[in-house]
Design a protein around this motif. Sequence first.
Motif, short mmCIF file in Angstrom:
data_model
loop_
_atom_site.label_atom_id
_atom_site.label_comp_id
_atom_site.label_asym_id
_atom_site.label_seq_id
_atom_site.Cartn_x
_atom_site.Cartn_y
_atom_site.Cartn_z
N PRO A 234 -1.95 3.23 4.96
CA PRO A 234 -1.19 2.70 3.82
C PRO A 234 0.08 3.52 3.56
CG PRO A 234 -3.50 2.91 3.26
CD PRO A 234 -3.33 3.55 4.60
N THR A 235 1.11 2.84 3.14
CA THR A 235 2.40 3.51 2.96
C THR A 235 2.34 4.54 1.84
OG1 THR A 235 3.08 1.69 1.57
CG2 THR A 235 3.75 1.63 3.86
N GLN B 309 -5.11 -4.81 5.17
CA GLN B 309 -3.68 -4.63 4.87
C GLN B 309 -3.42 -4.74 3.38
OE1 GLN B 309 -0.59 -7.27 6.55
NE2 GLN B 309 -1.14 -6.27 8.47
N GLY B 312 -4.39 -1.68 1.28
CA GLY B 312 -3.54 -0.50 1.30
C GLY B 312 -2.20 -0.71 0.64
N GLU B 313 -1.95 -1.93 0.19
CA GLU B 313 -0.62 -2.26 -0.32
C GLU B 313 -0.44 -1.73 -1.75
OE1 GLU B 313 2.71 -2.91 0.39
OE2 GLU B 313 1.53 -3.88 1.95
N THR B 314 0.70 -1.15 -2.03
CA THR B 314 0.95 -0.59 -3.35
C THR B 314 2.17 -1.18 -4.02
OG1 THR B 314 0.37 1.43 -2.22
CG2 THR B 314 0.82 1.60 -4.55
N PRO B 341 -4.86 2.50 -4.02
CA PRO B 341 -3.56 3.05 -3.65
C PRO B 341 -2.70 3.38 -4.88
CG PRO B 341 -3.99 1.04 -2.44
CD PRO B 341 -5.07 1.16 -3.45
#
Lengths: 418, 388
Positions: A234-235, B309, B312-314, B341
């Motif tokens: 994750p970014t 996916q 993990g997205e913020t 996240p």
Amino acid sequence: MQTNQILAMFGGALLLLGLVAFFLGRAKATRVRAGGTAMFAQPDQYAWFTVLTTAGPALLVSAVGGFALLLLGAEIPTLYLLAGSLVVACLGLAIGMLMVRSDFHARQAIERVIRFVLAGAALISIFTTLGILVSIIGEALRFFQMQNFWDFITGTTWNPGASFLEAAGRADEGGSAAQFGSVPLFAGTFMITAVAMLVAIPIGLLAAIYMAEFAPSRVRTLAKPVLEVLAGIPTVVYGFFAAITVAPIIVSVAGFFGFEASFNNALAPGIVMGIMIIPFISSLSDDVISSVPDSMRQGSLALGMTKGETIRDVVIPAALPGIISASLLAVSRALGETMIVVMAAGMRPNLTANPLEDMTTVTVRIVAALTGDQEFASAETLSAFALGLVLFVVTLSLNLVSVIMIRRFREKYRVNNL
Amino acid sequence: MSQSFDDISAQLKRRHRKSARLKWISMGALGLAGLFLVLFFADMLVKGLPAFKQAQIQVQVDYSEQASQLPLAAVNEDVRSLVSRGYLRLIPGRMEDNPELLGSTRLEWVLADGQVDQYLKGHHSKLKAGEQAVVDRLVEQGRAELRFNTTFFTSGDSKMPELTGIASAAMGTLLTLLVTLSVAFPIGVMTAVYLEEFAPDNRFTQAIEININNLAAIPSILFGLLGLAIFINFFGVPRSSPLVGGLTLALMTLPVIIIATRTALRSVPESIRHAAFGVGCSRWQVVRDHVLPLALPGIMTGSIIGLAQAMGETAPLIIVGMVAFIPDVTTSFTEAATVLPAQIFTWAGEPDRAFIEKTSGGILVLLTVLITLNATAVVLRKKFERRW
């Protein structure tokens, strides 16, 4: 009564009607068939058809009604709306029952409805794009009514300052006037993207060359998924890593060489972003290099070229459109990357060419403008949408060019798996 | 002028050396990427593993009348500053729940202050020299030690590092992903089925295809702007709620699921369809009874990857307000919530050094879940993959 309760009752009633429709329809169809008449469809198909005629129009009516209620502000009490839908459901049931006849193609009718529903689902992706366009352009236009478009594009000072006071009708209390010159933001974005590309393109491309041309197949099958892990992190995790681990290292390395670096320097997010982007470049380049026809390699080797020369002078030039396409996709990804820069890059708009200083990016300002407790109509909040519009246009054009280049490659070498 | 054989073979040697150099350099590039991955995970483990341990100390807790009014009075003065204030605050409530505690004095293991925790882990801590001496003495007596940190998994966010946990964020992630999956999965599969099995090859279909590919490449933050402008401002979905977060993520996950499903549908051989049509199935019957069941493993794999996916997205979630401070675990779709996240992002912004450890701990949990999800997808694909 509570809206939730009414909705639950409506759902229950509709479900019940659907069940009734199913069994009535099936019973009638079975009866007709038992009477010795040949029918165009199976009893179950007639049953499902009556369910569709019962529930479909009712759901449509309540959806349209709800839409009107919510968007047009029409004054339809929920209770009446749902009761009306139930009446429609009963009517639909009656019509459906009438249509259960031996010469009616129930299966084809169901087929048409299903095709219609599937096409409707496919439309949602179009609506998403339209939604993004409408929401961004709409708010951006509001922003450009307040601020000059030309100043936005060419101005070199980004200082939203007291614009929230203006929105609150207290403009005279604020100190300096707000300025929205986006050049420093674009410069910062460009700098960080450039650093990322300097890391990602050489490493990604070389890794792809190794995997496609040199590596034994076992290394290849292992290396590909391992590289993909880099893209799956994750970014926000990368952002934390850049801010806590990489930035201090860069500051002390720069200090060792006698430079002064900010803890929010542009190098740390750039390098980490580059690492994140490696798999985007390596994976696509690998596919492209692998699909360069072997006859070209054989021809080159037959002329006495070494393997390295073949790769450099034959394979890479042939794969170039694909590699450029991969790099453009990577640039577009880097421009739109948010969390790494929010966490590791600075907040201060700074027009400089020194990557050791702190600078900010378009995405950072978008986040900053939208996370505070602000009046939505203030110029600062709306500026986020103007920046978003620029981001959208730039990434979209990059993607389109990338798609065109890969298509050219595909047509030239007749490859189908790209 | 002709070259001698010696010249030519020397030249040839140079050219082959160059070729070998390219091999080593390119291998080095791959190694560099791998090395980074190792360094990254090592760094996260070193920083994050201590978060799963938390200092506890054994103190005399005096459940006196006075303590129910003034919780600080429950523990002795010399260790008062070492006990977590968050723990002390709970004492009056516990006394109300268990009246038999009143008047008793018990020797209990209690949560230590965050600074004691940092001191015991060998980090910089703000403890004064006198307090450090007390802690050292307690350690010698076996009355202070690092124990498994259950708080980290059972409680929500807190401003005190020793009391923070990922429970509320984990619940928020679960609710958000439920919304995402229940919206994106049906619509994604339906779109893919339409495009692969039903759609005629016309302008409309091509427009949808180009559009889906574009959606997959749009920066995620723009989906946040869409969520803010359309879902929150236009449709009035509550801000910060799992509902709006899930819907936003659903639109983002949609292209992933569509593309994966189309690939899975395409890999089902035509002969299956021909056989089904041959015995008189309608198009929908062919899809429902033959094509979809065969494509299901591929669809599941794609959906799991899309879900990972989304997890993990913020960035889009920050825009729709899901970075709220949520101390309690809520199970409502419309109340404010946060996700893992976003919780990591919040903690990363805390000035207290102890939060670096918590952030890395949260990251380890997130990475573990993500790796498990992706591994499941890979296993599913390996297990059900069929070569026709």
